[in-house]
Design an enzyme around this catalytic site. Structure first.
Site, PDB file in Angstrom:
ATOM      1  N   GLY A  14       0.845  -1.195   0.000  1.00 54.05           N
ATOM      2  CA  GLY A  14       0.000   0.000   0.000  1.00 54.05           C
ATOM      3  C   GLY A  14       0.875   1.237   0.000  1.00 54.05           C
ATOM      4  N   THR A  15       1.157   1.747  -1.213  1.00 52.17           N
ATOM      5  CA  THR A  15       2.083   2.878  -1.348  1.00 52.17           C
ATOM      6  C   THR A  15       1.291   4.167  -1.483  1.00 52.17           C
ATOM      7  OG1 THR A  15       3.578   1.325  -2.439  1.00 52.17           O
ATOM      8  CG2 THR A  15       4.108   3.666  -2.650  1.00 52.17           C
ATOM      9  N   GLY A  16       0.730   4.623  -0.352  1.00 52.29           N
ATOM     10  CA  GLY A  16       0.050   5.916  -0.340  1.00 52.29           C
ATOM     11  C   GLY A  16       0.965   6.933   0.321  1.00 52.29           C
ATOM     12  N   GLY A  66       3.058   4.813   3.186  1.00 47.65           N
ATOM     13  CA  GLY A  66       3.904   3.815   2.511  1.00 47.65           C
ATOM     14  C   GLY A  66       4.903   4.471   1.575  1.00 47.65           C
ATOM     15  N   ASN A  78      -3.332   3.946  12.118  1.00 51.98           N
ATOM     16  CA  ASN A  78      -3.916   4.504  13.333  1.00 51.98           C
ATOM     17  C   ASN A  78      -5.026   3.592  13.841  1.00 51.98           C
ATOM     18  OD1 ASN A  78      -2.560   6.970  13.849  1.00 51.98           O
ATOM     19  ND2 ASN A  78      -3.665   7.959  12.162  1.00 51.98           N
ATOM     20  N   LYS A  93      -1.811   7.134  21.077  1.00 48.30           N
ATOM     21  CA  LYS A  93      -1.963   7.815  19.784  1.00 48.30           C
ATOM     22  C   LYS A  93      -3.399   8.311  19.610  1.00 48.30           C
ATOM     23  CE  LYS A  93      -0.275   9.152  15.859  1.00 48.30           C
ATOM     24  NZ  LYS A  93      -0.842   8.813  14.600  1.00 48.30           N
ATOM     25  N   ASN A 111      -5.725  11.433  17.757  1.00 50.00           N
ATOM     26  CA  ASN A 111      -6.556  11.114  16.583  1.00 50.00           C
ATOM     27  C   ASN A 111      -8.055  11.206  16.866  1.00 50.00           C
ATOM     28  OD1 ASN A 111      -3.968   8.930  15.830  1.00 50.00           O
ATOM     29  ND2 ASN A 111      -4.619  10.491  14.388  1.00 50.00           N
ATOM     30  N   ASN A 119      -8.980  13.981  14.163  1.00 49.37           N
ATOM     31  CA  ASN A 119      -9.404  13.343  12.909  1.00 49.37           C
ATOM     32  C   ASN A 119     -10.897  13.559  12.694  1.00 49.37           C
ATOM     33  OD1 ASN A 119      -6.757  12.306  13.168  1.00 49.37           O
ATOM     34  ND2 ASN A 119      -7.291  10.496  11.995  1.00 49.37           N
ATOM     35  N   SER A 163      -5.538  12.727   8.249  1.00 45.75           N
ATOM     36  CA  SER A 163      -5.795  11.814   7.123  1.00 45.75           C
ATOM     37  C   SER A 163      -7.293  11.549   6.924  1.00 45.75           C
ATOM     38  CB  SER A 163      -5.031  10.500   7.305  1.00 45.75           C
ATOM     39  OG  SER A 163      -5.361   9.904   8.530  1.00 45.75           O
TER      40      SER A 163
HETATM   41  N1  LIG Z   1      -1.298  10.433   6.512  1.00 44.66           N
HETATM   42  C1  LIG Z   1      -0.812  10.636   7.738  1.00 44.66           C
HETATM   43  O1  LIG Z   1      -0.214  11.693   8.028  1.00 44.66           O
HETATM   44  C2  LIG Z   1      -0.942   9.598   8.789  1.00 44.66           C
HETATM   45  C3  LIG Z   1      -1.618   8.421   8.523  1.00 44.66           C
HETATM   46  N2  LIG Z   1      -1.667   7.454   9.496  1.00 44.66           N
HETATM   47  C4  LIG Z   1      -2.353   6.197   9.241  1.00 44.66           C
HETATM   48  O2  LIG Z   1      -1.631   5.491   8.229  1.00 44.66           O
HETATM   49  C5  LIG Z   1      -2.512   4.654   7.466  1.00 44.66           C
HETATM   50  C6  LIG Z   1      -2.315   4.955   5.973  1.00 44.66           C
HETATM   51  O3  LIG Z   1      -2.726   6.285   5.756  1.00 44.66           O
HETATM   52  P1  LIG Z   1      -2.333   7.133   4.458  1.00 44.66           P
HETATM   53  O4  LIG Z   1      -0.990   6.760   3.984  1.00 44.66           O
HETATM   54  O5  LIG Z   1      -2.611   8.549   4.787  1.00 44.66           O
HETATM   55  O6  LIG Z   1      -3.417   6.612   3.418  1.00 44.66           O
HETATM   56  P2  LIG Z   1      -3.424   6.712   1.808  1.00 44.66           P
HETATM   57  O7  LIG Z   1      -4.854   6.666   1.406  1.00 44.66           O
HETATM   58  O8  LIG Z   1      -2.599   7.857   1.353  1.00 44.66           O
HETATM   59  O9  LIG Z   1      -2.676   5.385   1.360  1.00 44.66           O
HETATM   60  C7  LIG Z   1      -3.242   4.102   1.356  1.00 44.66           C
HETATM   61  C8  LIG Z   1      -2.638   3.385   0.180  1.00 44.66           C
HETATM   62  O10 LIG Z   1      -2.924   1.994   0.247  1.00 44.66           O
HETATM   63  C9  LIG Z   1      -3.244   1.568  -1.087  1.00 44.66           C
HETATM   64  N3  LIG Z   1      -3.988   0.309  -1.003  1.00 44.66           N
HETATM   65  C10 LIG Z   1      -5.110   0.049  -0.314  1.00 44.66           C
HETATM   66  N4  LIG Z   1      -5.476  -1.238  -0.475  1.00 44.66           N
HETATM   67  C11 LIG Z   1      -4.546  -1.796  -1.281  1.00 44.66           C
HETATM   68  C12 LIG Z   1      -4.373  -3.087  -1.821  1.00 44.66           C
HETATM   69  N5  LIG Z   1      -5.228  -4.072  -1.551  1.00 44.66           N
HETATM   70  N6  LIG Z   1      -3.303  -3.315  -2.632  1.00 44.66           N
HETATM   71  C13 LIG Z   1      -2.428  -2.326  -2.916  1.00 44.66           C
HETATM   72  N7  LIG Z   1      -2.548  -1.067  -2.427  1.00 44.66           N
HETATM   73  C14 LIG Z   1      -3.593  -0.811  -1.627  1.00 44.66           C
HETATM   74  C15 LIG Z   1      -4.047   2.719  -1.645  1.00 44.66           C
HETATM   75  O11 LIG Z   1      -4.159   2.590  -3.045  1.00 44.66           O
HETATM   76  P3  LIG Z   1      -5.300   3.404  -3.873  1.00 44.66           P
HETATM   77  O12 LIG Z   1      -4.649   4.682  -4.269  1.00 44.66           O
HETATM   78  O13 LIG Z   1      -5.612   2.535  -5.025  1.00 44.66           O
HETATM   79  O14 LIG Z   1      -6.455   3.597  -2.952  1.00 44.66           O
HETATM   80  C16 LIG Z   1      -3.170   3.868  -1.183  1.00 44.66           C
HETATM   81  O15 LIG Z   1      -2.104   4.072  -2.053  1.00 44.66           O
HETATM   82  C17 LIG Z   1      -3.914   4.939   8.007  1.00 44.66           C
HETATM   83  O16 LIG Z   1      -4.262   3.986   8.980  1.00 44.66           O
HETATM   84  C18 LIG Z   1      -3.766   6.328   8.682  1.00 44.66           C
HETATM   85  O17 LIG Z   1      -4.700   6.554   9.722  1.00 44.66           O
HETATM   86  C19 LIG Z   1      -1.034   7.607  10.703  1.00 44.66           C
HETATM   87  C20 LIG Z   1      -0.378   8.756  10.995  1.00 44.66           C
HETATM   88  C21 LIG Z   1      -0.304   9.859  10.091  1.00 44.66           C
HETATM   89  C1  LIG Z   2      -0.991  14.419  14.741  1.00 41.58           C
HETATM   90  C2  LIG Z   2       0.021  13.731  13.955  1.00 41.58           C
HETATM   91  C3  LIG Z   2       0.402  14.570  12.775  1.00 41.58           C
HETATM   92  C4  LIG Z   2       1.223  13.693  14.897  1.00 41.58           C
HETATM   93  O1  LIG Z   2       0.927  13.055  16.084  1.00 41.58           O
HETATM   94  C5  LIG Z   2      -0.399  12.332  13.549  1.00 41.58           C
HETATM   95  O2  LIG Z   2       0.295  11.451  13.922  1.00 41.58           O
HETATM   96  C6  LIG Z   2      -1.596  11.947  12.764  1.00 41.58           C
HETATM   97  O3  LIG Z   2      -2.102  12.692  11.917  1.00 41.58           O
HETATM   98  O4  LIG Z   2      -2.089  10.808  12.957  1.00 41.58           O
END
Ligand SMILES: NC(=O)C1=CN([C@@H]2O[C@H](COP(=O)(O)OP(=O)(O)OC[C@H]3O[C@@H](n4cnc5c(N)ncnc54)[C@H](OP(=O)(O)O)[C@@H]3O)[C@@H](O)[C@H]2O)C=CC1
Ligand SMILES: CC(C)(CO)C(=O)C(=O)O
Length: 320
Positions: free
Chosen positions: A15-17, A20, A111, A201, A205, A209, A271
């Site tokens: 999951g490269t969002g 990732g 999270n 955490k 959140n 959130n 997020s």
């Molecule tokens: N963003 C932040 O600052 C923070 C996020 N988090 C937590 O981290 C986690 C990820 O968040 P975030 O990175 O923001 O989310 P994103 O939506 O940016 O990334 C999720 C990624 O996973 C991919 N994906 C989902 N299912 C699959 C699958 N089956 N196969 C391949 N790829 C898949 C998605 O692809 P597609 O584009 O196709 O949907 C997308 O690229 C969450 O639980 C969030 O709460 C925690 C702290 C901070």
């Molecule tokens: C608040 C922050 C940016 C730092 O604790 C975070 O971790 C989140 O968005 O989940």
């Protein structure tokens, strides 16, 4: 205790969002052999690579990227960093099992409370499962482009696996994981209790959130208004109360620290705000329903958090 491998481990990003993409790029730039599983952004990343625009590190570019659209094409990985949303965990086990080397370590960079549980029951018993708590602000701004606004620490804790009854081995695994992040210049701490770390955490959140979606705004506006400040503090106090009821001591000062930290931050959209904007399902089970149920089972009602959860459930159901 099993000996840890001395060769550089191969890392898979599932999951490269935003999460990732950021951590995967940092690890690849540090010299690790990193393989990225993508879905909708596969073509863009294969062609143009991964970009991180960081307020901390400047503009970073990884190209070419070892990118895959299909897990079956990936080589076996020693460490799997899962960066998908917790809403998809139930269906993710076969993908992880396909990419995991024997005795691989799987880290859920997500999270929420006990997000590991729904995945664990479907994973091979030989895999170690760890929780990863990311203290970072990142979001995607275009396919293959991640904006890194602030922070970056990842705290790791052992959840389950064959080291469940061997504290020394758990410690070695968690420290090995933290060591990977350190080598990429990322702060990382080993947490003795992953459940407690997840409650910690949630103190941030749960209020920010959900309220970002409900109020349609970022942290700056929320911290500038007396009503939202009171509500944030009351929600933080409830999370601390819920954690206590479940046997996890969070010092009363911790909520105050999180509140003050947010006052000093630039405006930040959590997020969940981005998920709502892009009409993706909200992580309500992990961030609200599960902690509420755990607290209730321990005899503790959290009325403000319950009301926030109900309002968000309505919004989520009508956002599709
Ligand atoms: N963003 C932040 O600052 C923070 C996020 N988090 C937590 O981290 C986690 C990820 O968040 P975030 O990175 O923001 O989310 P994103 O939506 O940016 O990334 C999720 C990624 O996973 C991919 N994906 C989902 N299912 C699959 C699958 N089956 N196969 C391949 N790829 C898949 C998605 O692809 P597609 O584009 O196709 O949907 C997308 O690229 C969450 O639980 C969030 O709460 C925690 C702290 C901070
Ligand atoms: C608040 C922050 C940016 C730092 O604790 C975070 O971790 C989140 O968005 O989940």
């Amino acid at each position: 205790m099993t000996a840890l491998s001395s060769r550089s481990p191969r890392i898979g990003i599932i999951g490269t969002g935003a999460i990732g993409g950021y951590y995967g790029l940092m690890l690849a730039r540090a010299g690790f052999d990193v393989h990225f599983l993508l879905r909708s952004e596969y073509a863009a990343v294969s062609q143009h690579g991964l970009h991180v625009n960081s307020t901390v590190h400047g503009q970073l570019h990884l190209h070419p990227v070892q990118a895959y659209a299909c897990a079956a094409d990936m080589p076996p990985c020693d460490w799997l960093l899962v960066g998908t949303k917790s809403t998809g965990n139930v269906d993710l086990a076969p993908t992880i099992a396909q990419v995991a080397a024997p005795n691989a370590k799987v880290v859920l960079l997500q999270n929420g409370l006990d997000v590991e549980d729904s995945l664990r029951e479907h994973l091979p018993a030989s895999l170690h499962l760890l929780g990863g708590l990311c203290y970072i602000g990142v979001h995607r701004s275009a396919p293959g482009v991640v904006e890194h606004q602030a922070l970056g620490r990842v705290n790791l804790g052992y959840h389950s696996g064959t080291a469940a009854n061997d504290e020394a081995q758990q410690k070695a695994i968690v420290e090995e994981g933290a060591g990977l992040f350190h080598r990429a210049g990322i702060e990382s701490q080993a947490m003795a209790n992953v459940h407690q770390a997840r409650w910690h955490k949630l103190v941030w959140n749960v209020p920010y959130n959900g309220l970002s979606v409900l109020l349609g705004t970022g942290t700056k506006a929320m911290m500038a208004d007396e009503s939202s400040r009171e509500l944030i503090q009351a929600l933080m106090a409830e999370v601390v109360q819920g954690a206590h009821a479940c046997g996890h001591d969070i010092p009363a000062s911790y909520a105050g620290q999180m509140f003050t930290m947010t006052e000093t931050m630039d405006d930040y959209l959590p997020s969940m705000y981005h998920d709502h904007e892009h009409k993706r399902p909200l992580e309500l089970a992990a961030i609200y329903a599960r902690p509420l149920a755990a607290a209730r089972a321990a005899g503790c009602e959290l009325p403000r958090m319950q009301a926030l959860y109900q309002a968000l459930s309505f919004i989520d159901r009508h956002n599709g």
